[in-house]
Scaffold this motif. Sequence first.
Motif, PDB file in Angstrom:
ATOM      1  N   LYS A  24       0.822  -1.198   0.000  1.00  0.00           N
ATOM      2  CA  LYS A  24       0.000   0.000   0.000  1.00  0.00           C
ATOM      3  C   LYS A  24       0.862   1.256   0.000  1.00  0.00           C
ATOM      4  O   LYS A  24       2.002   1.264   0.458  1.00  0.00           O
ATOM      5  CB  LYS A  24      -0.935   0.008   1.216  1.00  0.00           C
ATOM      6  N   TYR A  38     -12.602   5.050   8.955  1.00  0.00           N
ATOM      7  CA  TYR A  38     -11.433   4.550   8.227  1.00  0.00           C
ATOM      8  C   TYR A  38     -10.456   3.800   9.142  1.00  0.00           C
ATOM      9  O   TYR A  38      -9.480   3.224   8.661  1.00  0.00           O
ATOM     10  CB  TYR A  38     -10.700   5.705   7.540  1.00  0.00           C
ATOM     11  N   GLU A  92      -8.777  -1.458   1.201  1.00  0.00           N
ATOM     12  CA  GLU A  92      -9.421  -0.188   1.511  1.00  0.00           C
ATOM     13  C   GLU A  92      -8.406   0.841   2.002  1.00  0.00           C
ATOM     14  O   GLU A  92      -7.300   0.507   2.416  1.00  0.00           O
ATOM     15  CB  GLU A  92     -10.472  -0.386   2.607  1.00  0.00           C
ATOM     16  N   ILE A  93      -8.817   2.094   1.963  1.00  0.00           N
ATOM     17  CA  ILE A  93      -8.036   3.158   2.600  1.00  0.00           C
ATOM     18  C   ILE A  93      -8.193   3.033   4.112  1.00  0.00           C
ATOM     19  O   ILE A  93      -9.297   2.826   4.618  1.00  0.00           O
ATOM     20  CB  ILE A  93      -8.527   4.546   2.154  1.00  0.00           C
ATOM     21  N   THR A  94      -7.084   3.125   4.815  1.00  0.00           N
ATOM     22  CA  THR A  94      -7.138   3.161   6.275  1.00  0.00           C
ATOM     23  C   THR A  94      -6.493   4.452   6.770  1.00  0.00           C
ATOM     24  O   THR A  94      -5.638   5.038   6.100  1.00  0.00           O
ATOM     25  CB  THR A  94      -6.407   1.962   6.909  1.00  0.00           C
ATOM     26  N   VAL A 126      -2.248   7.784   6.437  1.00  0.00           N
ATOM     27  CA  VAL A 126      -3.236   7.255   5.498  1.00  0.00           C
ATOM     28  C   VAL A 126      -2.560   6.237   4.583  1.00  0.00           C
ATOM     29  O   VAL A 126      -1.527   6.539   3.971  1.00  0.00           O
ATOM     30  CB  VAL A 126      -3.859   8.388   4.656  1.00  0.00           C
ATOM     31  N   ARG A 127      -3.126   5.038   4.516  1.00  0.00           N
ATOM     32  CA  ARG A 127      -2.600   3.968   3.652  1.00  0.00           C
ATOM     33  C   ARG A 127      -3.645   3.640   2.585  1.00  0.00           C
ATOM     34  O   ARG A 127      -4.823   3.502   2.888  1.00  0.00           O
ATOM     35  CB  ARG A 127      -2.281   2.717   4.481  1.00  0.00           C
ATOM     36  N   TYR A 128      -3.160   3.475   1.359  1.00  0.00           N
ATOM     37  CA  TYR A 128      -4.101   3.217   0.266  1.00  0.00           C
ATOM     38  C   TYR A 128      -3.576   2.124  -0.657  1.00  0.00           C
ATOM     39  O   TYR A 128      -2.375   1.990  -0.876  1.00  0.00           O
ATOM     40  CB  TYR A 128      -4.366   4.498  -0.528  1.00  0.00           C
ATOM     41  N   ARG A 139      -2.858   8.625  -5.780  1.00  0.00           N
ATOM     42  CA  ARG A 139      -2.575   9.628  -4.756  1.00  0.00           C
ATOM     43  C   ARG A 139      -3.648  10.716  -4.767  1.00  0.00           C
ATOM     44  O   ARG A 139      -4.101  11.179  -3.707  1.00  0.00           O
ATOM     45  CB  ARG A 139      -1.198  10.227  -5.010  1.00  0.00           C
ATOM     46  N   VAL A 185      -6.815   9.726  -3.031  1.00  0.00           N
ATOM     47  CA  VAL A 185      -6.661   9.755  -1.578  1.00  0.00           C
ATOM     48  C   VAL A 185      -6.749  11.188  -1.070  1.00  0.00           C
ATOM     49  O   VAL A 185      -7.399  11.468  -0.049  1.00  0.00           O
ATOM     50  CB  VAL A 185      -5.329   9.107  -1.163  1.00  0.00           C
ATOM     51  N   SER A 222       0.155  -4.281   3.896  1.00  0.00           N
ATOM     52  CA  SER A 222      -0.388  -2.947   4.154  1.00  0.00           C
ATOM     53  C   SER A 222       0.699  -1.912   4.374  1.00  0.00           C
ATOM     54  O   SER A 222       0.422  -0.709   4.370  1.00  0.00           O
ATOM     55  CB  SER A 222      -1.293  -2.989   5.388  1.00  0.00           C
TER      56      SER A 222
END
Length: 353
Positions: free
Chosen positions: A162, A201, A210-212, A237-239, A245, A248, A298
Amino acid sequence: MIDKDYAEAILLKLVSTWSGPGADMRAILDVATAELSAIGLEPAVNSELLAVYAHHGQGGVLFNGHLDTVPVGQAWTRKPEERDGPLLYGRGTADMKAGCAAMLAAARELMRKDVPFSVLFTTDEETTMRAAMTLQGTGLVKKAAAVVVGEPSDLAIIGSEKGILWFEVTTHGRSAHGSMPHLGDNAILKMMRVLAAFEPYTRPKNFLEEITVNIGAIDGGSKPNVVADLCSADLDVRYPPHLSRDEVMRMVESTIRVVGVPVDILIKHEVPAAQVNQNSDHIRRMKEIAGPDVRAVSYGTEMAFYAQSNPRCLVLGPGKPEMCHVPDEHVDVTQVPKAADIYARYAEALAPK
């Protein structure tokens, strides 16, 4: 054949040399440089990036690792360098001095067999990744038959990771005496509303897809009897690779916009997402050696930058990923020579004919 005693001895040497926050990274670089020289290589140290590089022959696999660590932290129940059967405890054992030790052990074997390869050790992966960003477009990376990043993967292949965006979000208010809070405008209360909007999130159904968002730090106000006029929070934020980018950024901005609180947003750190073709030849060759599974993770590694210039990248290393950044970090030392054997066999398989 991989020298198991050497692999364990060099791991101990690396772990006993502190390379976390506040350390002079030249000390750990000296250890790595001395080992590379003893193997028969001619290492080159980049004093600006605090990285060391060495190669044997041309066109081989590039083995990459980082020598720096995160802080020790609290709540440890084990002493540094303590052994419990095959487990070695200490900061940096799994993340990722075991991987670096395995690469050095593999280098000894590859030198003996006269197989081309190169090694790159950095010292800023846990902070800025500036070395990886700077070196990604060089021939060292672009011309490598493959790039193997030795982060802990429990000896499994990792082909997807991610992306990372670290934001500093700041709310502004107006100070007043604590006995008359109605005359002020509390920046902390504003921040509470902003952070509450990101709470969904923090509970993903599928954290890899998912975005976390992790709310990692907060700083606001000055004294109990003063209404806070400033409050800042750090968001991690992890995507996943299928998102960009810009997507996000829009998520973060729209989440805050709905709350209706004016904020300042500053990007403090970013690492792109990475995903390599699981059907590519360099992955197929590693599957034949290490096993068929190719995993997604992740977290981010230096592969994220190298993959922008060389699609023939992967992550594989000794140690369990869940040992990263935790109290009582440890590694099973028997995995180190196993990783070294995988590295050596992989370099042979991809060696120019």
